[in-house]
Design a protein around this motif. Sequence first.
Motif, PDB file in Angstrom:
ATOM      1  N   UNK A  24      39.557  49.701  33.433  1.00  0.00           N
ATOM      2  CA  UNK A  24      39.199  50.002  34.824  1.00  0.00           C
ATOM      3  C   UNK A  24      40.331  49.594  35.751  1.00  0.00           C
ATOM      4  N   UNK A  25      40.877  48.410  35.521  1.00  0.00           N
ATOM      5  CA  UNK A  25      41.978  47.941  36.376  1.00  0.00           C
ATOM      6  C   UNK A  25      43.192  48.858  36.212  1.00  0.00           C
ATOM      7  N   UNK A  26      43.447  49.233  34.962  1.00  0.00           N
ATOM      8  CA  UNK A  26      44.561  50.129  34.671  1.00  0.00           C
ATOM      9  C   UNK A  26      44.387  51.462  35.397  1.00  0.00           C
ATOM     10  N   UNK A  27      43.147  51.957  35.333  1.00  0.00           N
ATOM     11  CA  UNK A  27      42.819  53.222  35.998  1.00  0.00           C
ATOM     12  C   UNK A  27      43.110  53.113  37.484  1.00  0.00           C
ATOM     13  N   UNK A  28      42.630  51.989  38.069  1.00  0.00           N
ATOM     14  CA  UNK A  28      42.818  51.769  39.503  1.00  0.00           C
ATOM     15  C   UNK A  28      44.301  51.821  39.866  1.00  0.00           C
ATOM     16  N   UNK A  29      45.114  51.065  39.094  1.00  0.00           N
ATOM     17  CA  UNK A  29      46.525  51.001  39.460  1.00  0.00           C
ATOM     18  C   UNK A  29      47.227  52.336  39.219  1.00  0.00           C
ATOM     19  N   UNK A  30      46.824  53.018  38.149  1.00  0.00           N
ATOM     20  CA  UNK A  30      47.443  54.309  37.876  1.00  0.00           C
ATOM     21  C   UNK A  30      47.157  55.282  39.009  1.00  0.00           C
ATOM     22  N   UNK A  31      45.868  55.373  39.367  1.00  0.00           N
ATOM     23  CA  UNK A  31      45.492  56.316  40.438  1.00  0.00           C
ATOM     24  C   UNK A  31      46.180  55.919  41.733  1.00  0.00           C
ATOM     25  N   UNK A  32      46.206  54.613  42.000  1.00  0.00           N
ATOM     26  CA  UNK A  32      46.800  54.123  43.228  1.00  0.00           C
ATOM     27  C   UNK A  32      48.274  54.510  43.290  1.00  0.00           C
ATOM     28  N   UNK A  33      48.950  54.252  42.169  1.00  0.00           N
ATOM     29  CA  UNK A  33      50.384  54.541  42.134  1.00  0.00           C
ATOM     30  C   UNK A  33      50.611  56.040  42.293  1.00  0.00           C
TER      31      UNK A  33
END
Lengths: 458, 340
Positions: A24-33
């Motif tokens: 979930x955290x990875x998803x967040x940062x990927x989408x954010x980036x």
Amino acid sequence: MGLQSGSLRARLVLQLLVVAAVLAVLLFFTVRYTADRAAEATQDAILGAATTSVAEQLRATEEGVEIDLAYSTFSMLGAIGQDRLFYRIDIGNSTVTGYDDLPLPEQRPTSLAAEFYTAPYLDTKIRISAVSRTIVVGTSPVPVLVMIGQTRQGQAAIAGALANRAALLGFGFFVLAVPLSLLSAGSIFNPINRLAEAVGRRGPRDLRAVRHPTPRELAPLVAALNGFVSRLRGALSQTETFIAEAAHHIRTPLSTVRTEAEIALRQSDNEATRIRLRSMIRGVEESARSASQLLDHAMVLYRSDQLEMVEVDMGQAARNVARAFGPTAELKEVSLIVLGDDRPLPTRGDPLLIEAALRNLVDNAIKYSPEETEVCIALSQGNGMVKVRVCDQGRGLSGASMEQLAQRFSRGGNVSDVVGSGLGLTIVTEVIAALGGEFLLEEQATGGTCANMSLPQH
Amino acid sequence: MRQYVIAAALMCCATRVEAYEIEDERLFGPPNMPVISVLSTTDTDVFAPVIEAFLAAHPDHALRYVAASSQEVFRAMRDEDAQFDLVISSAMDLQMKLANDGFAAPIVSAQTQALPPWTKWRDRLFGFALEPVVLMASKKAMQGLVLPRTRRDLIDLLRANPDRFNGRIATYDPNISGAGYLFATQDARQTDAFWRLAEVMGRLNAQLYCCSGEMITGLENNELALAYNIVGSYAFTRVQGSDDLVVIELEDFTVALVRTAFVPRNAERPQMGAELLDFMLSKTDGQTTRSGGAALLPREQAALPPHVRPIRLDPGLLVYLDRIKRANFLAEWNAAMTQP
């Protein structure tokens, strides 16, 4: 709680949740980036187009250079996030208009293709797009540098909004993972639970190998369990065989000893010798009894593993046992009475086991009866059971519980003067448990003990 | 060393001499209380009722009200680091530039949050009043003529009656008036007819003024027949009780100005500046009322009459402040005004 103990399920759930959280955290940062990059690329494209358009509108005139900044261009640049706007136009080496101190690009762009860079300016950080072109003033070509910078509040707002969505998505993903991992952990442990149930359901003597279907991963455990069970079964049967053998080997010489002693008794005139011989005979008798009880016990253990269920008339069996004990009772001057009619008491079971149980009951009753008393065997049926009740007028139980007495080699606290092995009641309870009957010892108010044995009627 | 001190002193004095010019300065409220400083382009008398109402709600404060022209307000803020707690101006472009260049502090309050998006720029610059920019006429001077309804009408009218209007038409001088420059540039942006109008006015020896008030006085004194681009608040105030003056909102389009305010970043009492701002915004209850001549801001731009075009608060306003663009525009204007 170390890693070696604790709940496997909890560990599995925890690990799944940690994986979900990391994803979930990875998803967040990927989408954010990605969102940030996408927003930046979009904004850069607009800014670059605006800069190029301003540069294209530069014209050389007789008085110098004509610059026409388009109102709508500037208006649009501020539209996305109400961003602040700065610009600078250099012709040759001097700034002709705009903000004189707007940071220059590290490398001067060489064409109308915009160069983008981020730089601190005034109290904020701005994204600048720079383009360059050459115009001819008079007769000489002059390089022109056009720069437009803007704050990226709009980009931050777009990226922030998308990141919020991503955070929500990630959180939702995690929340979804909680019940799913609980569910999957549960389903993974189902076969283990089923195996445990199947093993737990087995009777006390069931030492068969486990044939329950299990997942591949559990096969080593099941194999180990089966190996253990088979070793246990081997050890048990060895012990039982040994006991039976031993009892058998003891009984035969004992009867020889007894016969010889009886002959000697008959031939001896010396009173002292006769007394010694009598006590010797009694001792040999008790030993023979113990040995046959051990044999009985081994037989009960063996046969209750492989029950041979046939129709048995318990009344008939009881009368046979009473008849067999006739001489013994007579010797002790105990009268053995059978009460009840001749109606059959039908049940199903192993006749040898039923006989062993009855024999031990009657033997006990006679053994603990004082001389010139009665042992009464009452036969009855009712409530779907056939019942045998053996009552003596002996010393009773003195408060000892039935569970204690039924244990192997356990005897009542008031019988130290009577020879006995303590196996009698054990045999009875084991037979009755194997045949699905009931057994109850009760003390009579008038003294003496009653043993009640009932088996299902057939 | 001594020379340096003298030089420094001289420079100091020089700056003093060059300091921004004010038109009026007045202290409201008890003199021994903490003073809130306000720099504004609005005439003191026009703004006084707002100040008095605010001080009634804040009796423990005094308020120093400094009135200056919009150019001077801009200069005071940008070049002279003048300390004020609230800066109010009708020159949206200059206010926009100040805010863009970082002179405004961010203000977040329930009132500013509630403002419709088109009436503010980020959390820095807030519009509190909408004023149409109108044409005013003297009925006496216009006797026998039909009042113009559009710029085309106005051009035709001026061309048809050169004798009557020669030297009797007035407008702002964009060279000296920030508001006048803003109105002229916005007119030029809206229509090409503006330049024709400028040429006609130049041929008729148009009188150029610094301020709306003086133009209206000229109309009242019968020195003028028409005044083009008068700020609504002055026009609607002065037309009351006069049976000669008439206000005309041109129907092809009427530029509307948003009076804006911001709290400067170097404010001494930014909290009080923000409170005064909130107080002014709280009067904006979404109704288009013409109290004191200024229209309060409607929630939706669509609620305005179709010919009213509010000037948008966006970086487009920066374009005409560009030195080259400004020089070109003024050169064009001056050429139109001075004709042989």
